[in-house]
Enzyme design. Structure first.
Site, PDB file in Angstrom:
ATOM      1  N   ASP A 109       0.853  -1.189   0.000  1.00 21.45           N
ATOM      2  CA  ASP A 109       0.000   0.000   0.000  1.00 21.45           C
ATOM      3  C   ASP A 109       0.882   1.230   0.000  1.00 21.45           C
ATOM      4  O   ASP A 109       1.972   1.233   0.575  1.00 21.45           O
ATOM      5  CB  ASP A 109      -0.990   0.004   1.171  1.00 21.45           C
ATOM      6  N   ASP A 120      -9.517   3.596   6.532  1.00 20.99           N
ATOM      7  CA  ASP A 120      -8.365   3.556   7.438  1.00 20.99           C
ATOM      8  C   ASP A 120      -8.756   4.304   8.701  1.00 20.99           C
ATOM      9  O   ASP A 120      -8.879   5.523   8.711  1.00 20.99           O
ATOM     10  CB  ASP A 120      -7.170   4.214   6.753  1.00 20.99           C
ATOM     11  N   GLU A 140      -7.605   4.628  12.618  1.00 25.59           N
ATOM     12  CA  GLU A 140      -6.537   4.318  13.570  1.00 25.59           C
ATOM     13  C   GLU A 140      -6.305   5.532  14.461  1.00 25.59           C
ATOM     14  O   GLU A 140      -7.085   6.487  14.441  1.00 25.59           O
ATOM     15  CB  GLU A 140      -5.264   3.920  12.818  1.00 25.59           C
TER      16      GLU A 140
END
Length: 266
Positions: free
Chosen positions: A66, A155, A157
């Site tokens: 990625d 994503d 986090e």
């Protein structure tokens, strides 16, 4: 099945600021710079998730990678020759950032035969889940059943710019993620993958088990072993296991063979 009902968010959460301008970043986090944060930005902050490490492709599964704007223009032919067969590419962050490198990276991966998908770096304290899902889809994060496109990925986090859980209680965070996921599914027909760490998920969603039924897990852990999975998932679709190695960007392994990876795109 997750509810398609919209949730009520705090009015202060609806902002469209450029990444990095809203608050001082936490200790132990590098400056994300003009490209914003990236998948794995927060890993290494806790010993329970290991520390950044370089690694070769793991045995078993399908090797992948990625990237974000921090990698710039990628040599996709070399990445393919070195064995990468899929890639996730950062498209957006919040509702105020689009990666300048997205086109070269996303189209470049496809040009050499890789399966590729886009990911969105979530900033839940900046705008609603629906607003960020729509922004993501409108700027490259959509999905097509063409046998080449991985489901878009959320994503979620540690907050790069402030408190770990973005100042949200576990139920608020769970509702935000559900709103993003449901909006994405309504527009594309596919639930997004969720990229996260076990530590963040179990703390910031209160170990919510409700997403494992619909959302593929992209697990982030830089360590020789995956360790425990976040609540709700019995297995991972993808494991991001190192932040450098033979491929540009982060090193990943798909949990299956080439035929299963192809099915994952459909």
């Amino acid at each position: 099945m997750l509810s398609h009902g919209l949730v009520t968010l705090l009015s202060a959460a609806v902002l469209t600021t450029v990444p990095g301008t809203a608050a001082a970043r936490p200790a132990n986090h590098p400056d994300p710079g003009r490209e914003g944060a990236w998948a794995g930005y927060s890993i290494g902050r806790s010993a329970t998730e290991g520390v950044p490490r370089s690694a070769a492709p793991r045995a078993g599964g399908v090797a992948g990678m990625d990237v974000s704007g921090h990698q710039g223009a990628v040599d996709w032919a070399k990445a393919w020759a070195d064995g990468a067969r899929f890639s996730y590419v950062k498209a957006t962050e919040g509702t105020g950032f689009i990666s300048d490198s997205f086109g070269q990276q996303y189209d470049g991966a496809a040009s050499v035969g890789m399966d590729r998908g886009a990911y969105h770096f979530a900033l839940p304290d900046r705008a609603s889940g629906a607003a960020q899902a729509n922004y993501f889809i409108d700027h490259g994060g959509g999905w097509l059943p063409d046998g080449r496109t991985l489901p878009g990925a959320l994503d979620i986090e540690d907050n790069p710019y402030g408190e770990m859980c973005y100042g949200m209680a576990p139920q608020q965070m769970s509702d935000w993620i559900a709103e993003f996921s449901n909006t994405y599914e309504l527009r594309t027909g596919r639930y997004p993958a969720i990229y996260t760490t076990t530590r963040w998920w179990d703390r910031c969603t209160g170990a919510n088990p409700d997403f494992g039924a619909n959302n593929p897990l992209w697990l982030a852990r830089f360590a020789p072993e995956m360790g425990p999975l976040p609540a709700g998932w019995d297995f991972q679709a993808i494991w991001q296991f190192a932040n450098s190695g033979i491929f540009p960007g982060d090193q990943n392994s798909f949990n299956g063979d080439a035929a299963q990876l192809e099915r994952f795109t459909l």
